[in-house]
Write an enzyme that holds these catalytic residues in place. Structure first.
Site, PDB file in Angstrom:
ATOM      1  N   HIS A   1      65.911  54.383 116.162  1.00 43.07           N
ATOM      2  CA  HIS A   1      65.255  54.334 117.468  1.00 43.07           C
ATOM      3  C   HIS A   1      64.326  55.539 117.630  1.00 43.07           C
ATOM      4  CE1 HIS A   1      64.938  54.260 121.899  1.00 43.07           C
ATOM      5  NE2 HIS A   1      65.282  52.992 121.801  1.00 43.07           N
TER       6      HIS A   1
ATOM      7  N   PHE B   1      59.324  50.276 126.667  1.00 47.76           N
ATOM      8  CA  PHE B   1      58.759  51.558 126.240  1.00 47.76           C
ATOM      9  C   PHE B   1      57.512  51.981 127.018  1.00 47.76           C
ATOM     10  CE2 PHE B   1      61.060  50.101 122.401  1.00 47.76           C
ATOM     11  CZ  PHE B   1      61.953  51.153 122.279  1.00 47.76           C
TER      12      PHE B   1
END
Length: 228
Positions: free
Chosen positions: A184, A75
């Site tokens: 998510h 990320f």
């Protein structure tokens, strides 16, 4: 892999049949075109977060597959690279959860250095081709990383976002550790359970309850430019 306290824990993987096949696959891919992250950043998550210091494990899937984005932490993107949409949603949830304003960058190394293992399930990817290295063998290795963290006697918080990551819950010893799971943070699913899930405050509460130091989820600003 860099010399860290992970080496003796994972050394057995390097002598298994899949490992040289995996390394040759990645080398062949690099010979044919760009592969991310750069070779010296593939194991950055393990380098920045020693095994002995792991408090939280956040699991991603593939590295980002755009130029300059991936640097070995799920990320996260290096300083100077625009925040991808999933990371923007992570920062929005951090603001709603703990009142921390989003940083101007997307570099999560500050979390990694506090014991947040930012692990991708697949550690390399072909440029602009998501999921291109998913059958190469990385998942065998990263599943072993998850098992090793689960074997730690002290509490670890596993943050699993999305259906893929949530399937890894079966690798976690739930008698010792805490799993925080939700949709998510991708724009396609963030409003189906990620937004409002408060993973950051819940992780810190779980750590504090076990007598462990919570994570300071604030991220400092841009890196300082050296002056002469």
């Amino acid at each position: 892999m860099p010399r860290t306290d992970w080496n003796p824990i994972l050394r057995g993987e390097f002598s298994k049949p899949y490992w040289p096949i995996l390394q040759q696959f990645v080398a062949d891919e690099r010979a044919q075109g760009p592969v991310f992250p750069p070779q010296d950043q593939v194991f950055a998550a393990l380098h920045l977060t020693p095994y002995a210091e792991v408090k939280v494990l956040i699991l991603g899937q593939d590295p980002y597959h755009g130029p300059r984005q991936a640097h070995g932490l799920c990320f996260s993107v290096p300083h100077g690279v625009p925040q991808p949409p999933s990371l923007q949603n992570i920062f929005a949830e951090l603001r709603d959860d703990l009142g921390i304003e989003p940083p101007t960058h997307g570099n999560l190394e500050g979390w990694a250095r506090q014991g947040v293992l930012l692990l991708n399930a697949f550690l390399t990817v072909r440029a602009r081709q998501a999921a291109s290295h998913r059958s190469a063998g990385w998942e065998t290795f990263t599943d072993e990383v998850i098992r090793a963290v689960s074997a730690k006697p002290e509490r670890v918080v596993f943050i699993l976002w999305g259906a893929f990551a949530r399937r890894k819950k079966s690798l976690v010893d739930l008698t010792r550790h805490i799993v925080i799971e939700s949709a998510h943070p991708s724009p396609l699913s963030a409003h189906n359970g990620f937004i409002g899930s408060k993973p950051f405050s819940r992780a810190n509460a779980a750590l504090a309850a076990a007598g462990r130091q919570p994570i300071d989820w604030r991220l400092s600003g841009e890196p300082q430019t050296a002056t002469r």
